[in-house]
Scaffold this active site. Structure first.
Site, PDB file in Angstrom:
ATOM      1  N   ASP A  67     -74.407 -86.102 -32.336  1.00 44.84           N
ATOM      2  CA  ASP A  67     -75.619 -85.294 -32.423  1.00 44.84           C
ATOM      3  C   ASP A  67     -75.970 -84.606 -31.105  1.00 44.84           C
ATOM      4  O   ASP A  67     -75.403 -84.920 -30.055  1.00 44.84           O
ATOM      5  CB  ASP A  67     -76.800 -86.155 -32.914  1.00 44.84           C
ATOM      6  CG  ASP A  67     -76.851 -87.546 -32.280  1.00 44.84           C
ATOM      7  OD1 ASP A  67     -76.208 -87.741 -31.233  1.00 44.84           O
ATOM      8  OD2 ASP A  67     -77.540 -88.423 -32.819  1.00 44.84           O
ATOM      9  N   ASN A 136     -85.447 -98.391 -36.793  1.00 46.56           N
ATOM     10  CA  ASN A 136     -85.769 -98.159 -38.202  1.00 46.56           C
ATOM     11  C   ASN A 136     -84.503 -98.018 -39.059  1.00 46.56           C
ATOM     12  O   ASN A 136     -84.564 -97.574 -40.195  1.00 46.56           O
ATOM     13  CB  ASN A 136     -86.658 -96.915 -38.350  1.00 46.56           C
ATOM     14  CG  ASN A 136     -85.969 -95.666 -37.820  1.00 46.56           C
ATOM     15  OD1 ASN A 136     -84.805 -95.705 -37.430  1.00 46.56           O
ATOM     16  ND2 ASN A 136     -86.684 -94.558 -37.805  1.00 46.56           N
ATOM     17  N   HIS A 138     -81.919 -96.051 -38.343  1.00 52.82           N
ATOM     18  CA  HIS A 138     -81.258 -94.737 -38.317  1.00 52.82           C
ATOM     19  C   HIS A 138     -79.885 -94.816 -37.662  1.00 52.82           C
ATOM     20  O   HIS A 138     -79.621 -95.671 -36.816  1.00 52.82           O
ATOM     21  CB  HIS A 138     -82.150 -93.664 -37.658  1.00 52.82           C
ATOM     22  CG  HIS A 138     -82.307 -93.764 -36.175  1.00 52.82           C
ATOM     23  ND1 HIS A 138     -83.525 -93.618 -35.537  1.00 52.82           N
ATOM     24  CD2 HIS A 138     -81.408 -93.955 -35.173  1.00 52.82           C
ATOM     25  CE1 HIS A 138     -83.350 -93.714 -34.235  1.00 52.82           C
ATOM     26  NE2 HIS A 138     -82.072 -93.923 -33.984  1.00 52.82           N
ATOM     27  N   GLU A 143     -82.703 -90.200 -40.207  1.00 48.97           N
ATOM     28  CA  GLU A 143     -83.863 -91.091 -40.262  1.00 48.97           C
ATOM     29  C   GLU A 143     -84.060 -91.618 -41.685  1.00 48.97           C
ATOM     30  O   GLU A 143     -83.475 -91.088 -42.635  1.00 48.97           O
ATOM     31  CB  GLU A 143     -85.116 -90.327 -39.810  1.00 48.97           C
ATOM     32  CG  GLU A 143     -85.072 -89.832 -38.373  1.00 48.97           C
ATOM     33  CD  GLU A 143     -85.168 -90.950 -37.343  1.00 48.97           C
ATOM     34  OE1 GLU A 143     -85.433 -92.105 -37.708  1.00 48.97           O
ATOM     35  OE2 GLU A 143     -84.942 -90.658 -36.147  1.00 48.97           O
TER      36      GLU A 143
HETATM   37  C1  F6R Z   1     -77.150 -91.522 -30.434  1.00 52.72           C
HETATM   38  C2  F6R Z   1     -77.678 -91.723 -31.757  1.00 52.72           C
HETATM   39  C3  F6R Z   1     -78.745 -92.724 -32.096  1.00 52.72           C
HETATM   40  C4  F6R Z   1     -78.626 -94.056 -31.337  1.00 52.72           C
HETATM   41  C5  F6R Z   1     -79.743 -95.013 -31.733  1.00 52.72           C
HETATM   42  C6  F6R Z   1     -79.737 -96.284 -30.914  1.00 52.72           C
HETATM   43  O1  F6R Z   1     -76.157 -90.503 -30.430  1.00 52.72           O
HETATM   44  O2  F6R Z   1     -77.256 -91.011 -32.600  1.00 52.72           O
HETATM   45  O3  F6R Z   1     -78.715 -92.964 -33.479  1.00 52.72           O
HETATM   46  O4  F6R Z   1     -77.385 -94.639 -31.607  1.00 52.72           O
HETATM   47  O5  F6R Z   1     -80.993 -94.380 -31.581  1.00 52.72           O
HETATM   48  O6  F6R Z   1     -80.044 -95.962 -29.597  1.00 52.72           O
HETATM   49  P1  F6R Z   1     -79.994 -97.044 -28.430  1.00 52.72           P
HETATM   50  O7  F6R Z   1     -78.561 -97.429 -28.262  1.00 52.72           O
HETATM   51  O8  F6R Z   1     -80.530 -96.314 -27.234  1.00 52.72           O
HETATM   52  O9  F6R Z   1     -80.848 -98.185 -28.875  1.00 52.72           O
END
Ligand code: F6R
Length: 241
Positions: A67, A136, A138, A143
């Site tokens: 992303d 959550n 995701h 989301e």
């Molecule tokens: C990052 C992404 C997000 C993260 C998720 C967890 O490219 O797509 O889905 O993997 O938000 O983030 P952390 O590792 O910072 O807890």
């Protein structure tokens, strides 16, 4: 599904790096699906260490990232282009032209999405997709409530996400309102999924994702339907499994 429980974050990073390293050693032309966020930073660090020792060669590897924010230039310090350069690409012998991160700057992000889907197809698909998980449930920027049927697409960030991200920017107004993300369908098409997770604050999320019902309300729950998932987490994160 294979589950590896490790003592702590460092051991989790090392185990996950072992799995990625094995992929690259066995198939030097691998297509790696990569993720940003804090969780995989240790994994990238470990891969860099092994590269510096001469044990890993990324010269033929291609990467596709999950992303990117819409509207941030690659050199903006909050862009995912910048993150990947800082934490991984800038330290190994990967060819810049073999690294793909969605383009958040094009005037028509929908065109960028179509182009990105085509890039993934032209590469022959993703061999191993590294994923983190949000509190959550995701994955990527998918989301709760997001359709399981989408490939790369544009998402509007929720007010909650904008608020949460505001601390990284000079003001709330500067926080991007949209992002381009691989969809659940793109993620599910990867031949192998490697999820990394750390910390007790994710334990309930991991439980819901891997032992609860498969539902768009918990996007990561769809991984229960993938035939080749490896979950690597520290014991705090996996304590509820
Ligand atoms: C990052 C992404 C997000 C993260 C998720 C967890 O490219 O797509 O889905 O993997 O938000 O983030 P952390 O590792 O910072 O807890």
């Amino acid at each position: 599904m294979k589950i590896y429980v490790t003592e702590n974050y460092q051991a989790m990073s090392r185990k996950a790096a072992n799995i990625v390293a094995a992929q690259v050693i066995l198939t030097p032309t691998s297509v790696l699906g990569l993720s940003t966020g804090s969780t995989p930073v240790g994994l990238y660090k470990q891969l860099i260490t092994w590269y510096e020792k001469g044990d890993l060669d990324f010269s033929q590897v291609c990467t596709v990232n999950l992303d990117e924010y819409v509207g941030l230039a690659p050199d903006h310090d909050q862009s995912y282009h910048y993150f990947m350069q800082k934490h991984f690409f800038g330290h190994v012998n990967i060819a810049p032209e073999n690294t793909y991160v969605p383009d958040g700057l094009v005037s028509d992000p929908n065109t960028a999405c179509r182009r990105y889907n085509q890039i993934i197809r032209d590469l022959g698909g993703i061999d191993i997709q590294v994923l983190g998980i949000g509190h959550n449930g995701h994955i990527g920027f998918n989301e709760p409530g997001e359709s399981f049927e989408l490939e790369t697409h544009v998402v509007n960030l929720s007010e909650r996400t904008i608020d949460a991200n505001a601390r990284f920017f000079a003001s709330r107004d500067e926080v991007p309102r949209q992002a381009v993300t691989m969809g659940i369908k793109s993620i599910m098409q990867a031949r192998q999924i490697l999820m990394v997770v750390s910390g007790g604050d994710k334990a309930d999320t991991v439980k819901a994702a891997f032992t609860g019902p498969v539902t768009p309300q918990v996007p990561a729950s769809i991984l229960q339907m993938h035939s080749n998932v490896i979950l690597v987490g520290d014991k705090a994160a996996l304590s509820q499994l």
